[in-house]
Write an enzyme that holds these catalytic residues in place. Structure first.
Site, PDB file in Angstrom:
ATOM      1  CB  ALA A 163      13.205  38.040 -57.932  1.00  0.00           C
ATOM      2  CE  LYS A 164      16.446  41.218 -53.738  1.00  0.00           C
ATOM      3  NZ  LYS A 164      16.328  40.321 -52.584  1.00  0.00           N
ATOM      4  N   PRO A 165      10.885  43.814 -55.551  1.00  0.00           N
ATOM      5  CG  PRO A 165       9.769  44.250 -53.531  1.00  0.00           C
ATOM      6  CD  PRO A 165      11.047  43.667 -54.083  1.00  0.00           C
TER       7      PRO A 165
END
Length: 385
Positions: free
Chosen positions: A201-203
């Site tokens: 879910a991180k950039p």
């Protein structure tokens, strides 16, 4: 309207061919652990961030653990950090045997407040200035972990001045801010060691767990490499210190190499989504939208407005939920009030800005592929609530 919180499927449609090719390469050569993809992604991301060294590891939590181990953090040490963050930041401090000392946040950026940080360090050294400290005797100030919350770097010029004043190390927890910027420098280049996460879910995320440490220090990178593989020395069967199994696997590195090709464009797209939200939500009574100080760039890991109060937030979340729009809370319980840290003796009121933010904040869908029509739909629900 089906609006996912993060649309990884749409992103995958852009990179599927390269991801599959990269993964097939790993399957062909069979070096699943520490294969050639590891130094390749380390070199590429170090260059992007502007650091001399990068070290891939198994998760953002492992990155923090490796950083603390390499800096010789031990029982009796105090490490100053924010209470308004994910649990791993403070957890890793405690796992080394050290004690997290919580410093309240700035009400605009939600990042650690440098002035309060200086005062809290002074209090640990004996100053009678009213700062709240953990109920642990004999602590020695050792270092600082500053978190770049929601993708926005903290004020590193001010924080570094405090660290230098008190001769403390500085770790940048950039788990959410890879791709962000601070006064002309990229996130992940702003501490003695920086740690980031590649959680999906991180950039910039992989398709499992992954993380990375960054540093310019030749000694620290060797310590990090050693701790990453059980404290291994020059002879792989002579372990010269304690360590962990903290390796990034080759398949995840292959995925990151493919996804990084479109990452700079995705950062621009995130900026556009955030700017659209700011315009659409500007007239919502009682709502405070996030802002970015001059000279900073957020990578918008989350987009988190503040409601007027808890009741206002509840109305908004209920209205969003009725339309199947996710609106999770980051973070509902500040670290100083977590059960795991109850023995430190903190109580409600000790970090009032963090507590206030926790009572009013909520997140709404944020990713590079969010369409304006979807954002208008979300904004109308919030406005009507």
């Amino acid at each position: 309207m089906n609006i996912p919180f993060i649309d990884l499927k749409k992103q995958f449609s852009r990179v599927e061919k390269q991801v599959r090719e990269n993964m097939d390469t790993v399957l062909d050569h069979g070096a699943y652990i520490m294969g050639p993809e590891i130094p390749a992604i380390e070199e590429k991301l170090a260059e992007y961030c502007g650091t001399k060294h990068a070290l891939g590891c198994a998760s953002g939590t492992d990155a923090l653990t490796l950083a603390l181990m390499s800096l010789d953090v031990k029982p009796g040490d105090a490490v100053f950090t924010t209470p308004f963050t994910f649990f791993a930041t403070a957890e890793t401090i405690a796992l080394t045997g050290a004690t997290p000392v919580f410093v309240d946040i700035d009400p605009v950026t939600f990042n650690i407040d440098p002035k309060k940080l200086d005062k809290t360090i002074e209090a640990l050294k004996g100053a009678d200035n009213g700062c709240v400290l953990p109920k642990v005797d004999g602590l020695t100030a050792k270092g600082i972990i500053s978190v770049d919350i929601f993708g926005l770097p903290a004020d590193y010029e001010a924080i570094k001045a405090v660290a230098d004043k008190h001769d403390l190390f500085l770790i940048e927890d950039a788990a959410q801010s890879f791709g962000g910027e601070y006064k002309g420098k990229r996130a992940c280049s702003l501490g003695d060691i920086t740690c980031t996460s590649f959680f999906p879910a991180k950039p910039l995320g992989c398709y499992g767990d992954g993380g990375m440490c960054f540093t310019d220090d030749d000694y620290l990178i060797e310590r990090l490499r050693s701790h990453r593989i059980h404290g291994m020395g020059p002879d792989r069967y002579d372990n010269v210190r304690l360590g962990i199994t903290g390796r990034l696997d080759s398949l995840q590195a292959a995925i990151l190499l493919a996804k990084f090709e479109i990452f700079p464009e995705e950062v621009d797209l995130r900026d556009n989504v955030a700017a659209t939200y700011a315009k659409l939500l500007a007239d919502v009574e009682g709502l405070t939208v996030p802002t970015v100080p001059e000279g900073y760039r957020s990578v918008w890991a989350q987009y988190c407005p503040l409601a007027k109060d808890g009741e206002h937030r509840e109305r908004i979340q209920k209205a969003l939920g009725e339309k199947n729009i996710p609106s999770p809370i980051y973070y509902p319980i500040p670290m100083h009030l977590q059960t795991a840290f109850k023995d430190l003796g903190y109580k409600m009121g000790d970090c009032p800005i963090s507590e206030d933010a926790a009572s009013r904040i909520f997140a709404i869908p944020m990713h590079p592929y969010l369409e304006r029509e979807q954002q208008e739909f979300i904004a109308d629900i919030i406005r009507n609530a």
